[in-house]
Design a protein around this motif. Structure first.
Motif, mmCIF file in Angstrom:
data_model
loop_
_atom_site.group_PDB
_atom_site.id
_atom_site.type_symbol
_atom_site.label_atom_id
_atom_site.label_comp_id
_atom_site.label_asym_id
_atom_site.label_seq_id
_atom_site.Cartn_x
_atom_site.Cartn_y
_atom_site.Cartn_z
ATOM 1 N N GLY A 35 0.769 -1.231 0.000
ATOM 2 C CA GLY A 35 0.000 0.000 0.000
ATOM 3 C C GLY A 35 0.803 1.286 0.000
ATOM 4 O O GLY A 35 0.246 2.367 -0.197
ATOM 5 N N THR A 37 3.571 4.253 -1.141
ATOM 6 C CA THR A 37 4.128 4.830 -2.357
ATOM 7 C C THR A 37 5.597 4.443 -2.390
ATOM 8 O O THR A 37 6.357 4.829 -1.499
ATOM 9 C CB THR A 37 3.996 6.363 -2.348
ATOM 10 N N GLU A 47 2.747 4.032 -7.070
ATOM 11 C CA GLU A 47 1.696 4.292 -6.088
ATOM 12 C C GLU A 47 1.043 2.964 -5.708
ATOM 13 O O GLU A 47 0.936 2.055 -6.528
ATOM 14 C CB GLU A 47 0.641 5.229 -6.690
ATOM 15 N N ASN A 48 0.590 2.851 -4.484
ATOM 16 C CA ASN A 48 -0.065 1.622 -4.012
ATOM 17 C C ASN A 48 0.789 0.405 -4.367
ATOM 18 O O ASN A 48 0.378 -0.475 -5.116
ATOM 19 C CB ASN A 48 -1.463 1.493 -4.628
ATOM 20 N N ASN A 63 2.953 -3.284 -8.362
ATOM 21 C CA ASN A 63 1.697 -2.709 -7.908
ATOM 22 C C ASN A 63 0.959 -3.683 -6.998
ATOM 23 O O ASN A 63 0.963 -4.891 -7.233
ATOM 24 C CB ASN A 63 0.823 -2.350 -9.112
ATOM 25 N N ASN A 65 -2.054 -4.138 -6.756
ATOM 26 C CA ASN A 65 -3.211 -4.743 -7.418
ATOM 27 C C ASN A 65 -2.863 -6.054 -8.109
ATOM 28 O O ASN A 65 -3.750 -6.763 -8.582
ATOM 29 C CB ASN A 65 -3.807 -3.773 -8.432
ATOM 30 N N LYS A 78 -0.261 1.665 3.902
ATOM 31 C CA LYS A 78 -1.091 2.599 3.135
ATOM 32 C C LYS A 78 -0.902 4.012 3.666
ATOM 33 O O LYS A 78 -0.933 4.262 4.868
ATOM 34 C CB LYS A 78 -2.560 2.192 3.237
#
Length: 431
Positions: A35, A37, A47-48, A63, A65, A78
């Protein structure tokens, strides 16, 4: 007998209180930092992000994701930032503990030409000053000797170790030479004119340096000469396995230093300090000579320099194509090394892109020191030497570390200073 036992207990108790934090054990638990940067140290930002490491090495950097199973302990970062560990170049960390206590000062040796002197074996891994670097993200340093014309050999260490053997991540990386100035001042205490004037002995000093290295080179080419340790120690300069760090200021001095080193067959050169280097940047770029700048919080040396010269020099050289890093030599340098990220922040505040300023402490320094194959950026396969900060690590208001790792080992961020801060903070709260 009881008195002896009580004395021993007191000794061990006090020793425990004043001793440095115990170095962390080898990484056995995997970690996933999710989470944050991620500032990769090479100019890129994710980012994330998701950073995962195992057995001391980064195994994923991308990432969050990404559909990939998290490994081991998950750190929810985060809203925070993750960075590669910062590297302090040209530092005497661990060589001096208290300036006023002569027995704790071991940064130089008697003599003029000491290429065989190794700073590493004098490095104090249990220095309280070394310990105080880690809460600001300074996790590695080039330990550099001072003094003489040829000061000796530096080595690169990580800052969480039992002793110098554990600390070393690159041994004897470079030999350091202090290039003479072409100007001199009279000794006012002897009644001489203190004004700056050309040094009539400059040419002789340069010839002395050329003669020394030429003799060393001839010695290395011979096989039947009596062993000469100082000459033996220069071998790496001529076969390319070691770098020559030239500490020099001034256009003439820098030009002479680079030209003469090349004539001698020494090709791996790094310029340290580099006042007026911007005037001969083409020479540096042509010869692939990087520059380790002095910290910016100082006055310009020349009357002709702009008031902000020391703040903008990093951008000036970077724009001209010179590879730039940041060194720590100067007044109170060991204590001031903990401010390394904020010096880079000053460069960023005066025109240098924030991520480029970060490179002065990460990938650029790693390249200059020859350790970029395993540290300097957050990339798969490199050492998990990194930290998590609550905010921008180049800003002293927000560089608040929550976690730090060296080679995957979760290290303590407690120091003598943090203990005192907590102690007196509690005192104020109690009133």
């Amino acid at each position: 007998m009881k008195k002896i036992i009580y004395s021993l207990l007191c000794f061990f108790l006090v020793g425990n209180i004043i001793a440095q934090q115990t170095p962390a054990d080898k990484q056995t638990t995997d970690y996933s930092i999710e989470g944050a940067t991620a500032h990769l140290g090479n100019g890129q930002v994710i980012e994330n992000s998701l950073i995962m490491f195992s057995e001391g090495k980064i195994v994923f950097a991308g990432n969050a994701n990404a559909k990939i199973a998290r490994r081991g302990t998950v750190i929810n970062a985060k809203g925070k930032h993750v960075y590669p560990g910062f590297i302090a170049a040209n530092s005497t960390l661990g060589l001096v503990e208290i300036d006023a206590v002569k027995a704790s000062v071991d940064e130089d040796e008697i003599g003029t030409n000491n290429p065989h002197i190794r700073s590493l074996i004098a490095y104090n891994a249990e220095s309280k000053i070394v310990e105080s670097m880690r809460p600001n993200g300074v996790l590695m340093a080039q330990i550099t000797p001072r003094g003489g014309t040829i000061s000796g050999t530096s080595s690169i260490v990580q800052l969480d170790a039992w002793n110098w053997e554990d600390a070393s991540i690159k041994t004897d990386d470079a030999i350091h030479i202090n290039w003479p100035s072409s100007f001199t001042r009279g000794r006012w205490w002897l009644g001489e004119d203190p004004a700056l004037k050309p040094d009539v002995k400059y040419a002789d000093k340069i010839n002395g340096i050329k003669s020394y290295f030429s003799t060393a080179k001839n010695y290395l080419a011979s096989s039947n000469l009596k062993k000469h340790l100082p000459y033996e120690s220069t071998k790496g300069l001529f076969n390319g396995t070691q770098k020559l760090f030239i500490h020099a200021n001034g256009q003439r001095e820098i030009t002479d230093a680079v030209t003469i080193a090349k004539e001698l067959g020494i090709n791996n050169i790094v310029l340290v300090h580099g006042e007026e280097a911007e005037e001969i940047a083409d020479l540096l770029v042509k010869n692939k000579v990087p520059v380790i700048l002095d910290r910016p919080h100082r006055n310009p040396n020349s009357e002709d320099d702009g008031y902000d010269y020391t703040y903008t020099i990093a951008k000036t050289l970077t724009d001209k194509g010179v590879l730039v890093s940041l060194g720590m030599e100067g007044q109170m340098e060991r204590m001031n090394t903990r401010n390394l990220p904020f010096y880079a922040g000053t460069f960023a505040a005066h025109g240098l892109d924030k991520e480029v300023a970060l490179q002065l402490l990460t990938s650029n320094t790693a390249k200059i020191l020859g350790i970029d194959s395993f540290v300097g950026t957050l990339e798969v396969g490199k050492d998990a030497t990194l930290f998590v900060s609550e905010g921008d690590a180049l800003d002293m208001r927000t560089n608040i570390l929550t976690n730090a790792f060296i080679q995957g080992r979760k290290i303590s961020l407690e120091t003598h200073q943090t203990k005192l801060w907590k102690r007196y903070s509690n005192k104020l709260k109690s009133k």
